[in-house]
Write an enzyme that holds these catalytic residues in place. Structure first.
Site, PDB file in Angstrom:
ATOM      1  N   ARG A 108       0.802  -1.223   0.000  1.00  0.00           N
ATOM      2  CA  ARG A 108       0.000   0.000   0.000  1.00  0.00           C
ATOM      3  C   ARG A 108       0.833   1.270   0.000  1.00  0.00           C
ATOM      4  O   ARG A 108       0.351   2.320  -0.360  1.00  0.00           O
ATOM      5  CB  ARG A 108      -0.957   0.012   1.191  1.00  0.00           C
ATOM      6  CG  ARG A 108      -1.979  -1.073   1.059  1.00  0.00           C
ATOM      7  CD  ARG A 108      -3.122  -0.953   2.035  1.00  0.00           C
ATOM      8  NE  ARG A 108      -3.828  -2.228   2.009  1.00  0.00           N
ATOM      9  CZ  ARG A 108      -3.728  -3.155   2.935  1.00  0.00           C
ATOM     10  NH1 ARG A 108      -2.998  -2.944   4.002  1.00  0.00           N
ATOM     11  NH2 ARG A 108      -4.364  -4.281   2.822  1.00  0.00           N
ATOM     12  N   VAL A 109       2.065   1.205   0.480  1.00  0.00           N
ATOM     13  CA  VAL A 109       2.864   2.441   0.509  1.00  0.00           C
ATOM     14  C   VAL A 109       4.153   2.324  -0.287  1.00  0.00           C
ATOM     15  O   VAL A 109       4.776   3.317  -0.613  1.00  0.00           O
ATOM     16  CB  VAL A 109       3.209   2.860   1.955  1.00  0.00           C
ATOM     17  CG1 VAL A 109       1.968   3.261   2.704  1.00  0.00           C
ATOM     18  CG2 VAL A 109       3.940   1.773   2.689  1.00  0.00           C
TER      19      VAL A 109
END
Ligand code: ATP
Ligand code: MG
Length: 503
Positions: free
Chosen positions: A365-366
């Protein structure tokens, strides 16, 4: 023989007074019952939750339940020598472990005690194993890549320094191998590594220690192990102790990679402990605070801003699933705490796609904001192309006639999937990953048979080293694929095809 009653009572009184002045009653208690590594203690009204208690024979306990006049403690180093009526003392400290560079190259137990036969650890600094995670302000967003050297991961689920990425899959699906490869890949990258084994076999831990030593990776690594033969309280504290050791380096501005292998066994140890402590069981008999157990651990992994030293802890927790069920209790908990997951599929593993990273269920996600530019350029369409390939593949199984377009997607997809196969223990450089994946993505190897792809790519890489080393060096130093590099790679692939001839 005559007794001087007065003298005896004077003596006793003096002793009692002396006893009271030495030990306040609230600091000494009595063991009421003991068993299964849990001791019930009467007294110790001043004790704190999580405090370290001292029993006879140098046995230590951890306060787990607090009552009005009594408490329950988990015995950390074996309860065999304890009995009813034994004394218990407060230490007024929480559990602490040694920290610092003296731990590098060592294999230690859950409490930082050496278990590698290399003598005592010469560290004079300790840290409490539990700590409140850094708040929002001292943190910084993840922007530097943590290179794992595994094509499938660096391309599709890139990991950034300070990220928490879960490795999840059934047993024997290659979870540990990925984590160990990531540690090996940190050689020369100035990242300290902590491998925390929870409930693993001693032989597996010894094998990993040996592997890391042989690869020359123990100089920057530490192994902390609470093996399956250890009592449950040790398994419970091990990851917190490992995190405390990592935090010391992070606060000194260094980057740390920490692996928890695995948190399923940690949850089971905590469940055992909770049930013995008579806490009420909830879903799957886990206690109500099982989520907090892992969230307070993983929240401590972060990237600090420059004002706080700029260090980071990247956490790779591992969770084992049963029959690929990622919606079970512990998997869903840890998935929701982490910044993404690498899902390892047993089917893919058995088909020979190793590492068996399932591109559909894996996500970071990052990490993409931290991905090196070179990887970004080759990887942006990779997941979609693979998804497209898998969809068409299931369609093609019906045996219907396929149009040319579908044929092309299938042959390209097969080569692409095979290009992500990588042998265990061989993490690669960025230049190798990016150059090979670029040529594959551009379709330079589409006519190669899927089973021959890994071999052909190795050969092509050799060719690049011998004939186009400047391009590889440029990719490595710029961490980017310049126009010139891309052009050169295409020319190289064309030449290679001519030289080797039709594969
Ligand atoms: P466990 O559930 O027992 O902890 P695991 O999921 O951690 O297993 P590993 O021990 O990493 O799995 O790997 C299982 C087996 O697969 C090992 O024998 C390992 O050598 C093999 N293996 C893992 N990755 C690869 C790879 N990329 N190529 C070839 N073999 C591999
Ligand atoms: Mg394993």
């Amino acid at each position: 023989m005559k007794f001087d009653v007065n003298a005896i009572s004077r003596l006793l009184k003096a002793q009692i007074e002396g006893f009271e002045s030495q030990n306040e009653l609230s600091d000494v208690g009595t063991v009421v019952s003991v068993g299964d590594d849990i001791a019930s203690v009467y007294g110790l009204s001043g004790a704190m939750l999580g405090e370290l208690l001292l029993f006879p024979h140098d046995i230590y306990g951890l306060v787990m339940n607090l009552g009005e006049n009594s408490l329950d403690a988990a015995i950390l180093n074996g309860d065999l020598n304890l009995k009813e009526g034994d004394w218990v003392k407060r230490t007024k400290r929480v559990v602490e472990v040694p920290v610092g560079d003296a731990l590098l190259g060592r294999v230690v137990g859950a409490l930082g005690n050496p278990i590698d036969g290399l003598g005592p650890i010469s560290s004079n600094k300790t840290r409490p194993i539990e700590r409140v995670a850094p708040g929002v302000l001292p943190r910084k967003s993840v922007d530097t890549s943590l290179f794992t050297g595994l094509r499938a991961i660096d391309a599709m689920v890139p990991i950034g320094r300070g990220q928490r990425e879960l490795i999840i899959g059934d047993r024997q699906s290659g979870k540990t191998s990925i984590a160990v490869d990531a540690i090996i890949s940190q050689k020369g990258r100035n990242v300290k590594c902590v491998y925390c084994a929870i409930g693993q076999k001693n032989s597996s831990v010894a094998y990993i220690a040996d592997r890391l030593k042989r690869e020359g990776c123990m100089d920057y690594s530490l192994i902390i192990s609470a093996s399956s033969s250890e009592p449950a309280p040790q398994l419970y504290v091990a990851p917190y102790a490992a995190m405390a050791m990592a935090e010391e380096w992070m606060e000194n501005g260094q980057d740390v990679l920490i692996v928890f292998d695995d948190l399923s066994k940690h949850a089971v140890a905590y469940r055992t402990l909770s049930l013995l402590l008579r806490r009420s069981p909830g879903r799957e008999a886990y206690p109500g605070d099982i989520f907090y157990l892992h969230s307070r651990l993983l929240e401590r992994a972060c990237r600090l801003d420059e004002k706080h030293g700029g260090g980071s802890i990247t956490a790779l927790p591992i969770v084992e699933t049963q029959e690929g069920d990622i919606s079970a209790y512990i998997p869903t908990n840890v998935i929701s705490i982490t910044d993404g997951q690498i899902y390892l599929s047993t089917d893919m593993f058995n088909e020979g796609f190793r590492p068996a990273v399932d591109s559909g269920l894996s996500v970071s996600r990052v990490g993409s904001s931290a991905q090196d530019k070179a990887m970004k350029k080759v990887a942006f369409s990779l997941k979609i192309e693979l998804a497209n390939y898998r969809e068409n593949l299931s369609f093609a199984q019906f045996g219907s006639d396929l149009d040319a377009e579908t044929q092309k997607i299938l042959s390209h997809g097969a080569v692409l999937s095979a290009a992500l196969i990588q042998k265990e223990g061989r993490p690669e450089k960025l230049s190798k990953e990016a150059s090979l994946l670029y040529c594959v993505k551009e379709g330079c190897f589409d006519e190669v048979k899927a089973e021959k792809v890994p071999e052909v790519l190795e050969g092509f890489h050799e060719y690049l080293i011998n004939n186009h080393s400047k391009t590889l060096e440029a990719i490595e130093s710029e961490k980017d694929l310049s126009e010139a590099s891309m052009k050169d790679l295409k020319v190289a692939a064309a030449h290679y095809r001519e030289e080797v001839g039709g594969f």
